[in-house]
Design an enzyme around this catalytic site. Structure first.
Site, PDB file in Angstrom:
ATOM      1  NE  ARG A 296      -4.507   1.425   1.779  1.00 21.87           N
ATOM      2  CZ  ARG A 296      -4.290   2.142   0.691  1.00 21.87           C
ATOM      3  NH1 ARG A 296      -5.124   2.026  -0.334  1.00 21.87           N
ATOM      4  NH2 ARG A 296      -3.275   2.970   0.624  1.00 21.87           N
TER       5      ARG A 296
ATOM      6  CB  CYS B 227      -0.985  -0.031   1.167  1.00 26.16           C
ATOM      7  SG  CYS B 227      -0.225   0.001   2.804  1.00 26.16           S
TER       8      CYS B 227
ATOM      9  CG  ASP C 185      -5.286   5.637   2.511  1.00 32.40           C
ATOM     10  OD1 ASP C 185      -5.326   5.164   3.666  1.00 32.40           O
ATOM     11  OD2 ASP C 185      -4.425   6.442   2.124  1.00 32.40           O
TER      12      ASP C 185
HETATM   13  P1  4NP Z   1      -1.815   2.754   4.117  1.00 28.20           P
HETATM   14  O1  4NP Z   1      -2.465   4.103   4.712  1.00 28.20           O
HETATM   15  O2  4NP Z   1      -1.278   3.109   2.748  1.00 28.20           O
HETATM   16  O3  4NP Z   1      -2.967   1.812   4.058  1.00 28.20           O
HETATM   17  O4  4NP Z   1      -0.731   2.342   5.094  1.00 28.20           O
HETATM   18  C1  4NP Z   1      -1.777   5.311   4.766  1.00 28.20           C
HETATM   19  C2  4NP Z   1      -0.937   5.552   5.817  1.00 28.20           C
HETATM   20  C3  4NP Z   1      -0.284   6.768   5.905  1.00 28.20           C
HETATM   21  C4  4NP Z   1      -0.483   7.744   4.939  1.00 28.20           C
HETATM   22  C5  4NP Z   1      -1.326   7.480   3.881  1.00 28.20           C
HETATM   23  C6  4NP Z   1      -1.960   6.256   3.784  1.00 28.20           C
HETATM   24  N1  4NP Z   1       0.151   8.993   5.053  1.00 28.20           N
HETATM   25  O5  4NP Z   1      -0.078   9.860   4.202  1.00 28.20           O
HETATM   26  O6  4NP Z   1       0.949   9.195   5.982  1.00 28.20           O
END
Ligand code: 4NP
Length: 154
Positions: free
Chosen positions: A9, A3, A120
């Site tokens: 995720r 991800c 997300d």
């Molecule tokens: P992930 O979620 O891609 O599912 O781990 C996110 C975690 C952090 C961020 C964006 C999406 N961020 O912008 O810090």
């Protein structure tokens, strides 16, 4: 499992697939890992909310630590499963030409939901984490079934 941040995720997807493999007695046959296309959270444990929602489904994410996807992952793994279109684009930029067949959406393996991405949940609330887990569980069940021939005799 890939991800953006590797804190919501993809660690959840790693945890769910590991649980399914364990339940099927296949934990030694398939190596599961996760990574993020971004570098913001390298070395950090999964988001507290992701840990709590997964824990309610019997899945422990606490020992995972975030890392960034690298070109080598395409040599090291048979499948690189991304959550959404942006992940696919970013992972594709790292993917060597001969390894393109390894890059897939996790949702390709869903059988109960019709979805082309795991949205997300980071900037949303509890419902987003639950919805992500629902899709991830569906996809991991389908993935386990798809892996059966390759794990036969393992
Ligand atoms: P992930 O979620 O891609 O599912 O781990 C996110 C975690 C952090 C961020 C964006 C999406 N961020 O912008 O810090």
């Amino acid at each position: 499992m890939v991800c953006l941040g590797n804190i919501c995720r993809s660690p959840s997807a790693q945890g769910v697939l590991e649980q399914r493999l364990q339940q099927a007695g296949l934990q030694r046959c398939v190596h599961v890992d996760s990574a993020g296309t971004g570098d913001y959270h390298i070395g950090k444990p999964p988001d507290e909310r992701a840990q709590q929602h997964a824990a309610r489904r019997g899945i422990d994410l606490s020992r995972q630590r975030a890392r960034q996807l690298g070109r080598r992952d395409f040599d090291d793994f048979d499948l690189v499963l991304v959550m959404d279109e942006a992940n696919e684009r970013d992972a594709s930029a790292l993917c060597p030409p001969g390894q393109r067949h390894k890059l897939r959406r996790l949702t390709d393996f869903c059988t109960r939901h019709s979805a082309s991405a795991v949205p997300d949940p980071y900037y949303g609330g509890a419902a987003g984490f639950e919805a992500a887990l629902d899709l991830i569980e569906d996809a991991c069940d389908g993935l386990l079934a798809a892996l059966r021939p390759a794990t036969a005799g393992c």
